[in-house]
Enzyme design. Structure first.
Site, mmCIF file in Angstrom:
data_model
loop_
_atom_site.group_PDB
_atom_site.id
_atom_site.type_symbol
_atom_site.label_atom_id
_atom_site.label_comp_id
_atom_site.label_asym_id
_atom_site.label_seq_id
_atom_site.Cartn_x
_atom_site.Cartn_y
_atom_site.Cartn_z
ATOM 1 N N ASP A 160 -49.495 43.105 -2.204
ATOM 2 C CA ASP A 160 -50.378 43.514 -1.113
ATOM 3 C C ASP A 160 -50.995 44.872 -1.461
ATOM 4 O OD1 ASP A 160 -51.040 43.022 1.939
ATOM 5 O OD2 ASP A 160 -50.518 45.139 1.758
ATOM 6 N N GLU B 49 -55.501 40.797 2.180
ATOM 7 C CA GLU B 49 -55.381 41.512 0.905
ATOM 8 C C GLU B 49 -54.043 41.231 0.228
ATOM 9 O OE1 GLU B 49 -53.909 44.277 4.151
ATOM 10 O OE2 GLU B 49 -55.669 43.023 3.924
#
Length: 148
Positions: free
Chosen positions: A28, A71
């Site tokens: 992430d 993301e």
């Protein structure tokens, strides 16, 4: 997500059948919202594309990479034990933190969690364990990779 889950189930079953290790990780981007909010969504999209390229180059051709959520990236590591998955996960983190992202005037970093399949894991349990490790990496200051 559905395609990733189908492949995850397939590789878990294959791992159990062949008695080969299987690992799974999640990466992430740290403070990605700041990139979008400060520099714009086009720059954010460029960062996502570059990180996808970094991850794809870092893994073997037999590994599978998926964008998962905004993301986050999921990586499936067939025939890979925890130690070898760790080498790749650390390499991904290192390349990201040392990469100059065009249009971003600060260092971009990433956090992650990864784990190896155990005999009783369901696909959801495997994903949850790596997600919990990611969450701990974020809590402990970001730009870290944790395993269990």
């Amino acid at each position: 997500r559905r395609y990733m889950m189908d492949l995850l189930v397939h590789h878990i079953l294959l791992s159990r059948k062949t008695e080969q290790p299987f690992s799974q990780g999640i990466v992430d981007i740290d403070h990605f919202k700041k990139i979008n909010d400060t520099l714009g969504h086009l720059t954010g999209d460029d960062v996502l594309k570059e990180i996808a390229k970094i991850i794809t180059i870092a893994v073997r051709s037999s590994d599978l990479v998926f964008r998962f959520g905004g993301e986050e990236f999921i990586i499936l590591f067939p025939n890979t034990n925890l130690e070898n998955a760790g080498f790749v996960m650390q390499r991904i983190k290192s390349v990201i933190e040392n990469h100059d992202f065009m249009g971003v005037p600060w260092k971009v970093t990433a956090s992650g969690g990864f784990t190896q399949l155990t005999g009783t894991d369901s696909p959801d349990a495997l994903l949850q364990r790596s997600d919990d490790l990611l969450y701990k990496a974020k809590q402990d200051g970001r730009n870290r990779i944790y395993s269990a």
